[in-house]
Design a protein around this motif. Sequence first.
Motif, PDB file in Angstrom:
ATOM      1  N   LEU A  27     -12.082 -28.156  11.728  1.00  0.00           N
ATOM      2  CA  LEU A  27     -13.275 -28.710  12.386  1.00  0.00           C
ATOM      3  C   LEU A  27     -12.961 -30.114  12.931  1.00  0.00           C
ATOM      4  CD1 LEU A  27     -16.215 -28.181  13.110  1.00  0.00           C
ATOM      5  CD2 LEU A  27     -16.880 -29.256  10.956  1.00  0.00           C
ATOM      6  N   ALA A  31     -13.192 -31.675  16.755  1.00  0.00           N
ATOM      7  CA  ALA A  31     -13.865 -32.931  17.117  1.00  0.00           C
ATOM      8  C   ALA A  31     -12.888 -33.835  17.881  1.00  0.00           C
ATOM      9  CB  ALA A  31     -14.379 -33.630  15.858  1.00  0.00           C
ATOM     10  N   ASN A  59     -13.336 -39.647   7.215  1.00  0.00           N
ATOM     11  CA  ASN A  59     -13.109 -38.629   8.247  1.00  0.00           C
ATOM     12  C   ASN A  59     -13.252 -39.180   9.659  1.00  0.00           C
ATOM     13  OD1 ASN A  59     -12.446 -36.667   6.449  1.00  0.00           O
ATOM     14  ND2 ASN A  59     -14.550 -35.874   6.256  1.00  0.00           N
ATOM     15  N   ASN A  60     -13.986 -40.266   9.804  1.00  0.00           N
ATOM     16  CA  ASN A  60     -14.021 -40.889  11.131  1.00  0.00           C
ATOM     17  C   ASN A  60     -12.617 -41.398  11.480  1.00  0.00           C
ATOM     18  OD1 ASN A  60     -15.063 -43.568  12.980  1.00  0.00           O
ATOM     19  ND2 ASN A  60     -16.076 -41.620  13.339  1.00  0.00           N
ATOM     20  N   GLY A  61     -11.980 -42.015  10.519  1.00  0.00           N
ATOM     21  CA  GLY A  61     -10.579 -42.436  10.709  1.00  0.00           C
ATOM     22  C   GLY A  61      -9.666 -41.229  10.906  1.00  0.00           C
ATOM     23  N   GLY A 128     -18.017 -43.718  10.615  1.00  0.00           N
ATOM     24  CA  GLY A 128     -19.000 -42.907  11.336  1.00  0.00           C
ATOM     25  C   GLY A 128     -20.226 -42.700  10.472  1.00  0.00           C
ATOM     26  N   GLY A 130     -20.477 -41.663   7.564  1.00  0.00           N
ATOM     27  CA  GLY A 130     -20.288 -41.909   6.129  1.00  0.00           C
ATOM     28  C   GLY A 130     -20.535 -43.361   5.749  1.00  0.00           C
ATOM     29  N   LEU A 131     -20.933 -44.190   6.682  1.00  0.00           N
ATOM     30  CA  LEU A 131     -21.182 -45.612   6.367  1.00  0.00           C
ATOM     31  C   LEU A 131     -22.264 -45.687   5.294  1.00  0.00           C
ATOM     32  CD1 LEU A 131     -20.354 -48.478   7.587  1.00  0.00           C
ATOM     33  CD2 LEU A 131     -22.664 -48.453   8.537  1.00  0.00           C
ATOM     34  N   SER A 132     -21.946 -46.319   4.174  1.00  0.00           N
ATOM     35  CA  SER A 132     -22.905 -46.314   3.074  1.00  0.00           C
ATOM     36  C   SER A 132     -23.519 -47.689   2.823  1.00  0.00           C
ATOM     37  CB  SER A 132     -22.222 -45.810   1.800  1.00  0.00           C
ATOM     38  OG  SER A 132     -21.017 -46.533   1.564  1.00  0.00           O
ATOM     39  N   PRO A 134     -23.629 -52.074   4.689  1.00  0.00           N
ATOM     40  CA  PRO A 134     -23.161 -52.902   5.811  1.00  0.00           C
ATOM     41  C   PRO A 134     -21.702 -53.304   5.596  1.00  0.00           C
ATOM     42  CG  PRO A 134     -25.245 -53.732   4.954  1.00  0.00           C
ATOM     43  CD  PRO A 134     -24.792 -52.675   3.998  1.00  0.00           C
ATOM     44  N   LEU A 135     -21.011 -53.504   6.684  1.00  0.00           N
ATOM     45  CA  LEU A 135     -19.589 -53.872   6.577  1.00  0.00           C
ATOM     46  C   LEU A 135     -19.454 -55.298   6.073  1.00  0.00           C
ATOM     47  CD1 LEU A 135     -18.216 -52.348   9.897  1.00  0.00           C
ATOM     48  CD2 LEU A 135     -18.186 -51.356   7.593  1.00  0.00           C
ATOM     49  N   ILE A 156     -15.870 -43.374  18.302  1.00  0.00           N
ATOM     50  CA  ILE A 156     -15.961 -41.958  17.939  1.00  0.00           C
ATOM     51  C   ILE A 156     -17.163 -41.787  17.014  1.00  0.00           C
ATOM     52  CG2 ILE A 156     -14.854 -39.991  16.814  1.00  0.00           C
ATOM     53  CD1 ILE A 156     -12.172 -40.999  17.540  1.00  0.00           C
ATOM     54  N   ASP A 157     -18.050 -40.910  17.414  1.00  0.00           N
ATOM     55  CA  ASP A 157     -19.239 -40.471  16.676  1.00  0.00           C
ATOM     56  C   ASP A 157     -20.324 -41.534  16.563  1.00  0.00           C
ATOM     57  OD1 ASP A 157     -20.518 -38.284  15.643  1.00  0.00           O
ATOM     58  OD2 ASP A 157     -20.019 -38.752  13.563  1.00  0.00           O
ATOM     59  N   ILE A 207     -18.962 -28.926  19.576  1.00  0.00           N
ATOM     60  CA  ILE A 207     -17.797 -28.487  18.787  1.00  0.00           C
ATOM     61  C   ILE A 207     -18.136 -27.230  17.983  1.00  0.00           C
ATOM     62  CG2 ILE A 207     -16.631 -30.737  18.710  1.00  0.00           C
ATOM     63  CD1 ILE A 207     -17.708 -31.027  15.791  1.00  0.00           C
TER      64      ILE A 207
HETATM   65  N1  LIG Z   1     -15.519 -31.927   8.668  1.00  0.00           N
HETATM   66  C1  LIG Z   1     -16.304 -32.953   8.872  1.00  0.00           C
HETATM   67  O1  LIG Z   1     -17.006 -33.392   7.969  1.00  0.00           O
HETATM   68  C2  LIG Z   1     -16.284 -33.596  10.184  1.00  0.00           C
HETATM   69  C3  LIG Z   1     -16.547 -34.967  10.270  1.00  0.00           C
HETATM   70  N2  LIG Z   1     -16.316 -35.618  11.393  1.00  0.00           N
HETATM   71  C4  LIG Z   1     -16.132 -37.049  11.399  1.00  0.00           C
HETATM   72  O2  LIG Z   1     -16.289 -37.536  10.101  1.00  0.00           O
HETATM   73  C5  LIG Z   1     -17.110 -38.671  10.074  1.00  0.00           C
HETATM   74  C6  LIG Z   1     -17.766 -38.820   8.757  1.00  0.00           C
HETATM   75  O3  LIG Z   1     -16.721 -38.947   7.860  1.00  0.00           O
HETATM   76  P1  LIG Z   1     -16.936 -39.471   6.389  1.00  0.00           P
HETATM   77  O4  LIG Z   1     -18.087 -38.774   5.781  1.00  0.00           O
HETATM   78  O5  LIG Z   1     -15.652 -39.384   5.697  1.00  0.00           O
HETATM   79  O6  LIG Z   1     -17.374 -40.962   6.609  1.00  0.00           O
HETATM   80  P2  LIG Z   1     -16.718 -42.204   7.411  1.00  0.00           P
HETATM   81  O7  LIG Z   1     -17.739 -42.636   8.380  1.00  0.00           O
HETATM   82  O8  LIG Z   1     -15.381 -41.951   7.874  1.00  0.00           O
HETATM   83  O9  LIG Z   1     -16.678 -43.329   6.258  1.00  0.00           O
HETATM   84  C7  LIG Z   1     -16.495 -42.968   4.925  1.00  0.00           C
HETATM   85  C8  LIG Z   1     -15.489 -43.847   4.294  1.00  0.00           C
HETATM   86  O10 LIG Z   1     -15.832 -45.180   4.502  1.00  0.00           O
HETATM   87  C9  LIG Z   1     -16.155 -45.820   3.270  1.00  0.00           C
HETATM   88  N3  LIG Z   1     -17.239 -46.733   3.533  1.00  0.00           N
HETATM   89  C10 LIG Z   1     -18.514 -46.452   3.859  1.00  0.00           C
HETATM   90  N4  LIG Z   1     -19.189 -47.560   4.121  1.00  0.00           N
HETATM   91  C11 LIG Z   1     -18.312 -48.572   3.991  1.00  0.00           C
HETATM   92  C12 LIG Z   1     -18.412 -49.963   4.125  1.00  0.00           C
HETATM   93  N5  LIG Z   1     -19.551 -50.552   4.502  1.00  0.00           N
HETATM   94  N6  LIG Z   1     -17.337 -50.729   3.911  1.00  0.00           N
HETATM   95  C13 LIG Z   1     -16.175 -50.155   3.562  1.00  0.00           C
HETATM   96  N7  LIG Z   1     -16.017 -48.835   3.386  1.00  0.00           N
HETATM   97  C14 LIG Z   1     -17.081 -48.050   3.601  1.00  0.00           C
HETATM   98  C15 LIG Z   1     -16.447 -44.717   2.334  1.00  0.00           C
HETATM   99  O11 LIG Z   1     -16.202 -45.139   1.056  1.00  0.00           O
HETATM  100  P3  LIG Z   1     -17.345 -45.170  -0.064  1.00  0.00           P
HETATM  101  O12 LIG Z   1     -18.698 -45.233   0.596  1.00  0.00           O
HETATM  102  O13 LIG Z   1     -17.192 -43.918  -0.817  1.00  0.00           O
HETATM  103  O14 LIG Z   1     -17.052 -46.380  -0.845  1.00  0.00           O
HETATM  104  C16 LIG Z   1     -15.478 -43.658   2.820  1.00  0.00           C
HETATM  105  O15 LIG Z   1     -14.203 -43.924   2.353  1.00  0.00           O
HETATM  106  C17 LIG Z   1     -18.069 -38.429  11.209  1.00  0.00           C
HETATM  107  O16 LIG Z   1     -18.662 -39.623  11.640  1.00  0.00           O
HETATM  108  C18 LIG Z   1     -17.126 -37.806  12.223  1.00  0.00           C
HETATM  109  O17 LIG Z   1     -16.433 -38.830  12.915  1.00  0.00           O
HETATM  110  C19 LIG Z   1     -15.820 -34.876  12.548  1.00  0.00           C
HETATM  111  O18 LIG Z   1     -14.435 -34.806  12.376  1.00  0.00           O
HETATM  112  C20 LIG Z   1     -16.396 -33.485  12.593  1.00  0.00           C
HETATM  113  C21 LIG Z   1     -15.985 -32.772  11.377  1.00  0.00           C
END
Ligand SMILES: NC(=O)C1=CN([C@@H]2O[C@H](COP(=O)(O)OP(=O)(O)OC[C@H]3O[C@@H](n4cnc5c(N)ncnc54)[C@H](OP(=O)(O)O)[C@@H]3O)[C@@H](O)[C@H]2O)[C@@H](O)CC1
Length: 512
Positions: A27, A31, A59-61, A128, A130-132, A134-135, A156-157, A207
């Motif tokens: 998947l 994307a 996954n955004n990375g 993307g 998964g942002l949980s 603020p940065l 992206i996204d 997609i």
């Molecule tokens: N198969 C699929 O699912 C598909 C998904 N797709 C793609 O995936 C993306 C979503 O991916 P994702 O769920 O992995 O989240 P993502 O945005 O990469 O961030 C999560 C990471 O960041 C971290 N983090 C969070 N906040 C943070 C902060 N403030 N400061 C620092 N760290 C922070 C967090 O860590 P944690 O919150 O656990 O501490 C974790 O490690 C979506 O936007 C799309 O682009 C497409 O490929 C389509 C198929």
Amino acid sequence: MKILTAAQTRALDQATIQEQGITSAQLMERAASAFVEWLSHQFDSNEAGEILLLCGPGNNGGDGLAAARLLHQAGYAVRVALLPAEKQSADWQHNRQQLPAAVPVAEMEAEKLPEIASGTLVVDALFGTGLSRPLEGLAAAVVRHLNKAQARVVAIDLPSGLFAEAPQPADSAVVRAQHTVSFGLPKLAFLLPQNADFVGAWHVEDIGLSKRFINETATPWHYTDAAAVAGALPPRPKFSHKGTFGHALLLAGSRGKMGAAVLAAGACLRGGVGLLTAHVPGCGYDIFQISQPEAMCLPDPQVAYLSKLPKLDAYQAVGIGPGLGQAEATYTVLRKLLKNAAKSTEKRPTPLPLVIDADALNLLGSHRALLKLLPENTILTPHPKEFERLTEPARDDYHRLELLRDFATAHRCLVVLKGAYTCLATPTGELHFNSTGNAGMATGGSGDVLTGVLLALRAHAQLPAFEAVRLSVYAHGRAGDLAAVHTGQAGLVAGDIVRHIGPALAEVQAQI
Ligand SMILES: NC(=O)C1=CN([C@@H]2O[C@H](COP(=O)(O)OP(=O)(O)OC[C@H]3O[C@@H](n4cnc5c(N)ncnc54)[C@H](OP(=O)(O)O)[C@@H]3O)[C@@H](O)[C@H]2O)[C@@H](O)CC1
Ligand SMILES: Nc1ncnc2c1ncn2[C@@H]1O[C@H](COP(=O)(O)OP(=O)(O)O)[C@@H](O)[C@H]1O
Ligand SMILES: [K+]
């Protein structure tokens, strides 16, 4: 089209994976391919120059890493900068391994942020959905560093640091992208003015996400695209006559604002109404009769404003507000209208459909006791300032949506909050964002035209209230888009929208 939350989007990804028997890496590959396809249409390898991909740990990375590989294979010069983290997602690791050794990869450090020369094309794949939170720390420093550079940024996204459906704390670090390329469905954040500088122009790539899951998932947020209104306007039956399409009454105009009445009337006629009568102040009688010969006209005994409510028995819908003014006598007309429209008669067991706009809204705002009189399914068409007069100042665009939803459910009305993505709130609390329209419509009289279209389609016997409003808003924006093809956005005036309502509605009818 539905708009889902970030949590629902994750569940949608999972449902797609299970239903289609694919892996999450497959998947992600879809994307990344869709993203690269979009990017390569936008920039060839010469225009792009060396592309810098900033990749986060999730996954955004992972999307970013897969995109780096695909871009490299397509002949683009790429380099990758990774945001260090304790752990990376499984699909991130998979795509890190797949990245050809020829692609330069560096880990970012606080003291060693990547050089971003002016004009560099940067792909933001930090965070993307998964942002949980603020940065902060290094991630925030990278985003601020990127925003300071004179780069061309494609996210992206979601732009990194932006929440998909909630406000940011003030001063949070959020990427300012020129383009955001998302997957499957738009995100709520894209539709709000406060996020415009972060999101830039947004694009949604297909997609192949699970249609079944989308259909079965409940959400209050919808996006009105061409498919949502296709076939909404029934064809005119061969043996129809002017009585078939309703008789509308328009209460509009005051001295110096007769143009609003004329524009609303023109739009109502072009919206397909069978008969239109306008009740206008004495000073507007000649103006109106000469400019709208297809409409009938009732002059008010007052010269400069409306003071009397005509009998309502003959009409299927009433519009009030364009150019109305706020004279005390006009307030009395509005109060009588609300009272009389709510009364059921033998011929009309349900309330008389009403469209309330402009100064009629301002009168409601300054006499809030009138709100209790609003008949069910009344349509109100405030712009944000008029809406504030009806409710309270909003803290931000998200809060305004809460106020909008609360207002529509409390008063059992259809509220059309006008803007670039006009938002229709229903009595059951759904929010429908409109997809059509352009900045050329930010010109005096555009809202009066919308009132006219709403009046026509609300007088139409075959259209239920919600469908009439959603279609009116869509067709009004589409008419603006068709008009702008000829006039350009700067040269567009409200009368141009009126002239394109017919073609806009014909397009909707043809899309069945
Ligand atoms: N198969 C699929 O699912 C598909 C998904 N797709 C793609 O995936 C993306 C979503 O991916 P994702 O769920 O992995 O989240 P993502 O945005 O990469 O961030 C999560 C990471 O960041 C971290 N983090 C969070 N906040 C943070 C902060 N403030 N400061 C620092 N760290 C922070 C967090 O860590 P944690 O919150 O656990 O501490 C974790 O490690 C979506 O936007 C799309 O682009 C497409 O490929 C389509 C198929
Ligand atoms: N930037 C924009 N993009 C799309 N539509 C717009 C834009 N600006 C204004 N419009 C539309 O034009 C209309 C303006 O209405 P309103 O503010 O009441 O204007 P007026 O009072 O001059 O008639 C609304 O329907 C709104 O959605
Ligand atoms: K991103």
